[in-house]
Design an enzyme around this catalytic site. Structure first.
Site, mmCIF file in Angstrom:
data_model
loop_
_atom_site.group_PDB
_atom_site.id
_atom_site.type_symbol
_atom_site.label_atom_id
_atom_site.label_comp_id
_atom_site.label_asym_id
_atom_site.label_seq_id
_atom_site.Cartn_x
_atom_site.Cartn_y
_atom_site.Cartn_z
ATOM 1 N N HIS A 7 0.825 -1.210 0.000
ATOM 2 C CA HIS A 7 0.000 0.000 0.000
ATOM 3 C C HIS A 7 0.857 1.258 0.000
ATOM 4 C CE1 HIS A 7 0.530 -0.707 4.428
ATOM 5 N NE2 HIS A 7 0.653 0.620 4.469
ATOM 6 N N HIS A 80 4.076 7.319 3.371
ATOM 7 C CA HIS A 80 4.990 6.171 3.310
ATOM 8 C C HIS A 80 4.545 5.202 2.227
ATOM 9 C CE1 HIS A 80 1.854 4.623 6.137
ATOM 10 N NE2 HIS A 80 2.113 3.458 5.567
ATOM 11 N N GLU A 129 7.771 1.325 4.917
ATOM 12 C CA GLU A 129 7.214 0.356 5.862
ATOM 13 C C GLU A 129 7.427 -1.031 5.279
ATOM 14 O OE1 GLU A 129 2.961 0.741 6.323
ATOM 15 O OE2 GLU A 129 2.868 -0.686 7.971
HETATM 16 CO CO CO Z 1 1.129 1.638 6.218
#
Ligand code: CO
Length: 138
Positions: A7, A80, A129
């Site tokens: 994502h 992110h 991440e």
């Molecule tokens: Co995230």
């Protein structure tokens, strides 16, 4: 070592307005209800798309890690990107060995699996991440 792009995280000042934007303007049809994740200091919702997700995150609580980001970017902004890895602990060790600053011990993220963040200063200015993939046997 990294697997699929899972994502893109987008920090927003108002998650209900952000959901309305993705639904009514961009025409997304599959958006989850906002949920609080107090340990990470965010309220989040996922815009589900065939190729992955946009993770909308709004600050939760006064110690939210995204408050400063929103002070710098009052309208919100891309925060992110998240890649999947098979084994988060192994990935953390490898990243540290390769000179990356790993910002936290593995902790449960919005998908219910362990995540770590890598310092953007070591990653071309992008907060990364890493998220352990869901395992079939869990
Ligand atoms: Co995230």
């Amino acid at each position: 070592m990294i697997g699929p792009l899972n994502h893109v995280g987008v920090a927003v000042p108002d998650i209900d307005k952000a959901i309305a934007f993705y639904r009514d303007v961009l025409g997304a049809t599959d958006i989850t209800e906002p949920k609080d994740l107090p340990p990470q200091g965010v309220t989040y919702a996922f815009v589900n798309l065939p190729s992955g997700q946009v993770e909308l995150i709004q600050p939760y609580g006064e110690k939210s890690p995204i408050i400063k980001f929103l002070e710098r970017n009052p309208k919100g902004g891309q925060h992110h990107i998240c890649f999947e890895v098979d084994d988060i602990r192994e990935a953390s060790i490898k990243m540290a060995e390769r000179g990356m600053r790993v910002l936290n011990e593995p902790r449960i993220g919005a998908h219910g699996t362990l995540v770590v963040f890598l310092h953007p200063g070591d990653a071309g200015g992008v907060l990364i991440e890493l998220m352990e993939s869901h395992k079939e046997d869990h």
